[in-house]
Design a protein around this motif. Structure first.
Motif, PDB file in Angstrom:
ATOM      1  N   GLN A  64       0.818  -1.225   0.000  1.00 33.20           N
ATOM      2  CA  GLN A  64       0.000   0.000   0.000  1.00 33.20           C
ATOM      3  C   GLN A  64       0.847   1.269   0.000  1.00 33.20           C
ATOM      4  N   ALA A  65       2.178   1.099   0.035  1.00 30.56           N
ATOM      5  CA  ALA A  65       3.061   2.273   0.120  1.00 30.56           C
ATOM      6  C   ALA A  65       3.276   2.898  -1.262  1.00 30.56           C
ATOM      7  N   GLU A  66       3.586   4.196  -1.242  1.00 31.67           N
ATOM      8  CA  GLU A  66       3.903   4.901  -2.498  1.00 31.67           C
ATOM      9  C   GLU A  66       5.390   5.179  -2.513  1.00 31.67           C
ATOM     10  N   ILE A  67       6.020   4.944  -3.651  1.00 31.50           N
ATOM     11  CA  ILE A  67       7.446   5.224  -3.769  1.00 31.50           C
ATOM     12  C   ILE A  67       7.623   6.595  -4.441  1.00 31.50           C
ATOM     13  N   PHE A  68       8.512   7.417  -3.888  1.00 32.28           N
ATOM     14  CA  PHE A  68       8.802   8.739  -4.455  1.00 32.28           C
ATOM     15  C   PHE A  68      10.143   8.676  -5.196  1.00 32.28           C
ATOM     16  N   GLY A  69      10.139   9.160  -6.423  1.00 34.65           N
ATOM     17  CA  GLY A  69      11.382   9.200  -7.190  1.00 34.65           C
ATOM     18  C   GLY A  69      12.205  10.421  -6.794  1.00 34.65           C
ATOM     19  N   VAL A  70      13.526  10.296  -6.889  1.00 41.83           N
ATOM     20  CA  VAL A  70      14.399  11.376  -6.448  1.00 41.83           C
ATOM     21  C   VAL A  70      15.019  12.072  -7.658  1.00 41.83           C
ATOM     22  N   VAL A  71      14.862  13.390  -7.713  1.00 42.84           N
ATOM     23  CA  VAL A  71      15.453  14.175  -8.802  1.00 42.84           C
ATOM     24  C   VAL A  71      16.801  14.702  -8.341  1.00 42.84           C
ATOM     25  N   GLU A  72      17.853  14.314  -9.065  1.00 44.21           N
ATOM     26  CA  GLU A  72      19.200  14.792  -8.778  1.00 44.21           C
ATOM     27  C   GLU A  72      19.657  15.690  -9.933  1.00 44.21           C
ATOM     28  N   GLY A  73      20.939  15.972  -9.991  1.00 42.90           N
ATOM     29  CA  GLY A  73      21.448  16.768 -11.108  1.00 42.90           C
ATOM     30  C   GLY A  73      22.289  17.966 -10.689  1.00 42.90           C
ATOM     31  N   GLY A  74      22.576  18.061  -9.383  1.00 50.32           N
ATOM     32  CA  GLY A  74      23.460  19.124  -8.901  1.00 50.32           C
ATOM     33  C   GLY A  74      23.024  20.491  -9.389  1.00 50.32           C
TER      34      GLY A  74
END
Ligand SMILES: [Zn+2]
Length: 413
Positions: free
Chosen positions: A185-195
């Motif tokens: 039931q959990a939601e995964i959050f994507g991580v935006v990188e790029g300095g």
């Protein structure tokens, strides 16, 4: 989870997240902060003390960094971090690093990231990271990421590598996520990188947005990593690539003026580690953000000419203390020895209703633990009202008035 936008004012998104948590009964109005914890509890406060504060955020942040060394116990316990830490009914957001603590760099590989517990470094593979999330049982969690690009002068090659690694980690996390019963039931959050490289930020945002994520974590923008002008410009470019119906969480930014600028760039959610850092400095938040004009008290406060201090001593963890900002008063200063006013006049917190600056000063200079309890209560209360007033200002088209107070400058409309 459903995101409803009620309006967009000068780039600021005002809205509400509904259907949160296992039962789907929680909601969170934004812009907002999530509740900061270490080892799953708010520093200095028991659950009962915490509950004396009104308007607590519906979402509590746990950090993998402070829970990783308890993995075996959590796995044995089987009922997740919420029950383990005795948390009241709340939505749990599990993130990677502790935003209040600094950590050594240079320990990221293609397959691993490292976090630091009290016993030293813990190296996490995607398998171990996901096993930890399954043991924590959060409602939201960020995918594993390589965020070591925030130091200035990080090479383009290193930034590109961080984006690639973070996307690979996300794909691997998603594979395991789909198979996991505990995270069903959990939601995964994507991580935006790029300095600080726009092209990489855009690539990271576009690629992450293609994946089945519930929301986005914007990493590598923390205070000290870059100037606010560049941060705002990069965040605005990033969020333009993200779907509007998913929340954006910004990590590592908590100072009120930076928060307002980042909300204008399109951020929805922040962490609330800033009041904790202020508490660790022995300081009390005292900045004015009220929309009601009360010229007399405003003049009084601004004429106080508070001393600024860069303190090294007096804390167990100097890396957490950070630098004092103009949004707080230093209650260790001798000027408060016989100051019998509340920390902030009109503040509704337990500390301001029952105690005076002189008493908190006394607790601080005698190293009484109650100082941290009272300061944390006040600082968190002040910070939460700052966010609710920001939402009120947005709903009433009074952002300019609000900014004038926060920035203490005349703003041309
Ligand atoms: Zn207070």
């Amino acid at each position: 989870m459903k995101l409803e936008l009620s309006r967009i004012v000068q780039g600021c998104r005002l809205g509400v997240l509904t259907g949160l948590g296992k039962t789907g009964t929680h909601s969170l109005e934004f812009p907002a902060c999530v509740l900061y914890t270490r080892c799953a509890s708010v520093p200095h406060l028991t659950q009962d003390t915490l509950r004396t504060l009104g308007g607590l955020p519906a979402v509590t942040q746990l950090t993998t960094a402070t829970l990783a060394e308890h993995q075996e116990v959590l796995e044995e316990f089987k009922e997740g971090a919420r029950r383990f830490a005795g948390l009241h009914d709340t939505v749990l957001f599990s993130s990677l690093h502790d935003p209040a603590a600094s950590y050594p760099t240079g320990h990221v590989t293609n397959k691993t990231v490292s976090v630091w517990g009290s016993g030293g470094r813990i190296e996490l593979t995607v398998d171990r990271y996901m096993a930890l999330q399954a043991a924590i049982q959060p409602d939201w969690y960020q995918s594993m990421s390589d965020g070591e690009t925030w130091q200035q002068n990080t090479s383009r090659k290193r930034v590109r590598k961080a984006v690639d690694r973070t996307l690979n980690h996300l794909d691997e996390c998603l594979l395991l996520h789909q198979k996991s019963q505990a995270l069903k039931q959990a939601e995964i959050f994507g991580v935006v990188e790029g300095g600080d490289i726009q092209e990489e930020r855009l690539r990271s945002a576009r690629e992450t947005a293609k994946r089945p994520v519930g929301g986005f974590v914007l990493d590598g923008f923390q205070s000290g990593a870059m100037e606010q002008g560049m941060r705002s410009q990069l965040i605005a470019a990033v969020v333009a690539e993200l779907p509007p119906d998913k929340p954006r969480v910004l990590q590592g930014v908590g100072c009120p003026d930076e928060v307002v600028a980042c909300v204008e760039a399109g951020v929805d959610l922040f962490e609330s580690f800033f009041p904790y850092q202020v508490t660790e400095r022995g300081c009390a938040l005292c900045f004015d953000f009220s929309l009601e004009s009360d010229p007399e008290s405003a003049v009084l406060e601004s004429n106080e000419d508070r001393p600024m201090r860069e303190r090294e001593n007096g804390a167990d963890s100097p890396e957490i203390v950070g630098k004092m900002t103009r949004f707080e008063m230093d209650l260790r200063d001798a000027r408060y020895r016989d100051d019998f006013r509340p920390l902030v006049a009109g503040c509704d917190c337990y500390c301001c209703r029952n105690h005076q600056r002189a008493y908190v000063h006394h607790l601080l200079v005698t190293n009484e633990l109650l100082a941290g309890v009272l300061l944390m209560l006040h600082n968190l209360a002040h910070y939460l009202v700052f966010f609710s007033t920001l939402r009120q200002a947005l709903s009433q088209d009074r952002l300019v008035d609000f900014k004038r107070k926060i920035l203490q400058v005349q703003i041309n409309e």
